[in-house]
Design a protein around this motif. Structure first.
Motif, PDB file in Angstrom:
ATOM      1  N   GLU A   1       0.839  -1.191   0.000  1.00  0.00           N
ATOM      2  CA  GLU A   1       0.000   0.000   0.000  1.00  0.00           C
ATOM      3  C   GLU A   1       0.880   1.250   0.000  1.00  0.00           C
ATOM      4  O   GLU A   1       2.011   1.230   0.484  1.00  0.00           O
ATOM      5  CB  GLU A   1      -0.905   0.013   1.235  1.00  0.00           C
ATOM      6  N   THR A   2       0.358   2.339  -0.538  1.00  0.00           N
ATOM      7  CA  THR A   2       1.095   3.600  -0.554  1.00  0.00           C
ATOM      8  C   THR A   2       0.512   4.608   0.438  1.00  0.00           C
ATOM      9  O   THR A   2       0.925   5.761   0.458  1.00  0.00           O
ATOM     10  CB  THR A   2       1.090   4.212  -1.968  1.00  0.00           C
ATOM     11  N   VAL A   3      -0.432   4.161   1.243  1.00  0.00           N
ATOM     12  CA  VAL A   3      -1.015   4.994   2.292  1.00  0.00           C
ATOM     13  C   VAL A   3      -0.782   4.306   3.632  1.00  0.00           C
ATOM     14  O   VAL A   3      -1.122   3.139   3.800  1.00  0.00           O
ATOM     15  CB  VAL A   3      -2.526   5.212   2.074  1.00  0.00           C
ATOM     16  N   ASP A   4      -0.197   5.034   4.578  1.00  0.00           N
ATOM     17  CA  ASP A   4       0.057   4.462   5.895  1.00  0.00           C
ATOM     18  C   ASP A   4      -1.194   4.608   6.748  1.00  0.00           C
ATOM     19  O   ASP A   4      -1.435   5.630   7.376  1.00  0.00           O
ATOM     20  CB  ASP A   4       1.237   5.172   6.569  1.00  0.00           C
TER      21      ASP A   4
ATOM     22  N   VAL B   1      -0.845 -21.080   0.152  1.00  0.00           N
ATOM     23  CA  VAL B   1      -0.257 -19.949   0.874  1.00  0.00           C
ATOM     24  C   VAL B   1      -0.680 -20.017   2.343  1.00  0.00           C
ATOM     25  O   VAL B   1      -1.813 -20.407   2.648  1.00  0.00           O
ATOM     26  CB  VAL B   1      -0.700 -18.602   0.226  1.00  0.00           C
ATOM     27  N   GLU B   2       0.261 -19.657   3.231  1.00  0.00           N
ATOM     28  CA  GLU B   2      -0.029 -19.740   4.670  1.00  0.00           C
ATOM     29  C   GLU B   2      -0.034 -18.384   5.375  1.00  0.00           C
ATOM     30  O   GLU B   2      -0.532 -18.270   6.499  1.00  0.00           O
ATOM     31  CB  GLU B   2       1.014 -20.625   5.373  1.00  0.00           C
ATOM     32  N   TRP B   3       0.534 -17.361   4.740  1.00  0.00           N
ATOM     33  CA  TRP B   3       0.679 -16.053   5.383  1.00  0.00           C
ATOM     34  C   TRP B   3       0.380 -14.931   4.406  1.00  0.00           C
ATOM     35  O   TRP B   3       0.474 -15.112   3.195  1.00  0.00           O
ATOM     36  CB  TRP B   3       2.112 -15.866   5.913  1.00  0.00           C
ATOM     37  N   ILE B   4       0.068 -13.768   4.948  1.00  0.00           N
ATOM     38  CA  ILE B   4      -0.084 -12.573   4.127  1.00  0.00           C
ATOM     39  C   ILE B   4       0.590 -11.416   4.863  1.00  0.00           C
ATOM     40  O   ILE B   4       0.424 -11.257   6.076  1.00  0.00           O
ATOM     41  CB  ILE B   4      -1.561 -12.262   3.816  1.00  0.00           C
ATOM     42  N   VAL B   5       1.377 -10.647   4.133  1.00  0.00           N
ATOM     43  CA  VAL B   5       2.101  -9.506   4.687  1.00  0.00           C
ATOM     44  C   VAL B   5       1.634  -8.239   3.986  1.00  0.00           C
ATOM     45  O   VAL B   5       1.509  -8.209   2.758  1.00  0.00           O
ATOM     46  CB  VAL B   5       3.624  -9.667   4.499  1.00  0.00           C
ATOM     47  N   ARG B   6       1.365  -7.234   4.771  1.00  0.00           N
ATOM     48  CA  ARG B   6       1.037  -5.924   4.210  1.00  0.00           C
ATOM     49  C   ARG B   6       2.238  -5.008   4.395  1.00  0.00           C
ATOM     50  O   ARG B   6       2.688  -4.775   5.515  1.00  0.00           O
ATOM     51  CB  ARG B   6      -0.181  -5.319   4.888  1.00  0.00           C
ATOM     52  N   LEU B   7       2.763  -4.511   3.279  1.00  0.00           N
ATOM     53  CA  LEU B   7       3.887  -3.582   3.293  1.00  0.00           C
ATOM     54  C   LEU B   7       3.397  -2.173   2.975  1.00  0.00           C
ATOM     55  O   LEU B   7       2.358  -1.993   2.342  1.00  0.00           O
ATOM     56  CB  LEU B   7       4.944  -3.998   2.261  1.00  0.00           C
ATOM     57  N   TYR B   8       4.166  -1.204   3.408  1.00  0.00           N
ATOM     58  CA  TYR B   8       3.847   0.207   3.141  1.00  0.00           C
ATOM     59  C   TYR B   8       5.008   0.837   2.395  1.00  0.00           C
ATOM     60  O   TYR B   8       6.147   0.836   2.870  1.00  0.00           O
ATOM     61  CB  TYR B   8       3.585   0.939   4.452  1.00  0.00           C
ATOM     62  N   LEU B   9       4.747   1.360   1.202  1.00  0.00           N
ATOM     63  CA  LEU B   9       5.743   2.054   0.381  1.00  0.00           C
ATOM     64  C   LEU B   9       5.533   3.552   0.538  1.00  0.00           C
ATOM     65  O   LEU B   9       4.507   4.086   0.118  1.00  0.00           O
ATOM     66  CB  LEU B   9       5.596   1.648  -1.088  1.00  0.00           C
ATOM     67  N   ASP B  10       6.498   4.233   1.185  1.00  0.00           N
ATOM     68  CA  ASP B  10       6.309   5.663   1.425  1.00  0.00           C
ATOM     69  C   ASP B  10       6.710   6.502   0.218  1.00  0.00           C
ATOM     70  O   ASP B  10       7.195   5.978  -0.800  1.00  0.00           O
ATOM     71  CB  ASP B  10       7.042   6.108   2.701  1.00  0.00           C
ATOM     72  N   GLY B  11       6.511   7.806   0.312  1.00  0.00           N
ATOM     73  CA  GLY B  11       6.763   8.697  -0.818  1.00  0.00           C
ATOM     74  C   GLY B  11       8.212   8.784  -1.237  1.00  0.00           C
ATOM     75  O   GLY B  11       8.524   9.215  -2.362  1.00  0.00           O
ATOM     76  N   GLY B  12       9.124   8.374  -0.348  1.00  0.00           N
ATOM     77  CA  GLY B  12      10.541   8.383  -0.679  1.00  0.00           C
ATOM     78  C   GLY B  12      11.029   7.074  -1.264  1.00  0.00           C
ATOM     79  O   GLY B  12      12.227   6.903  -1.502  1.00  0.00           O
TER      80      GLY B  12
END
Length: 206
Positions: free
Chosen positions: A102-105, A133-144
């Protein structure tokens, strides 16, 4: 807002794992893979998005996979990620992870809806049902261009914590309830669980 909610949400502070993921775009193999995958998705029968949007979404997703494997070097990207999961410890069951970027924190884990009415997580749910699949990870991509870990959750129970939004705009994964039940981790806790998964699975590679 109750004190217990404040405490749980305080754990959800994103934790940096890789700086400047824009460097991936300088790699010819990465760009070629991104273009080929985006073209395939764009021409798919269910796609309703313009090519530039598909390209941006594809690049963001691939950045997440590459960044995750850069941060946790024993993980590798799946050779068939478009039909199962994104990363794993050499395809070992119990270590297979879906990556969402996601690009929104936001502390809310929103579950979007496509224009055709399908959930954006339908593919993930199908893979869970097939035992891929056994897991799901949510990552955050910031503006930098920096990549952060936000949440880790168990795949099997994920859909059971998805509830309708009170505002009538789709649904969301109830991270507070999932964290209380011990099937979701946030921020530093998520990273701790990922590292534990990496350690526990490492011996099986031999």
């Amino acid at each position: 807002m109750g004190k217990w909610i404040d405490i749980d949400m305080a754990k959800a502070k994103p934790q940096l794992i890789v700086q400047d993921t824009g460097k991936y775009l300088e790699n010819n193999d990465f760009r070629n893979e991104c273009e080929q995958l985006a073209e395939k998705i764009f021409r798919g029968p269910k796609n309703r998005r313009p090519l530039d949007v598909v390209m941006a979404d594809t690049a963001r997703g691939l950045m997440g996979e590459v960044a995750f494997c850069e941060a946790y070097s024993q993980f590798t990207r799946s050779p068939d990620g478009v039909i199962s999961h994104d990363v794993s410890l050499n395809e070992i069951e119990g270590t297979r992870i879906e990556i969402k970027v996601e690009t929104v924190d936001s502390n809310w884990w929103n579950i979007g809806t496509k224009k055709n009415g399908e959930s954006q997580y339908t593919f993930f749910y199908d893979c869970v049902d097939k035992g891929l699949v056994e897991w799901i990870v949510r990552l955050y991509l910031d503006g930098g261009g920096n990549m952060h870990v936000k949440y880790l959750a168990e795949a099997d129970s994920f859909e059971s914590y998805v509830v309708p939004s009170n505002y009538g705009d789709g649904s969301y994964f109830n991270v507070i309830k999932a964290m209380q039940d011990g099937v979701c981790w946030a921020g530093k806790d998520a990273i701790k669980e990922i590292k534990e998964l990496e350690r526990n699975g490492a011996w099986k590679n031999f």
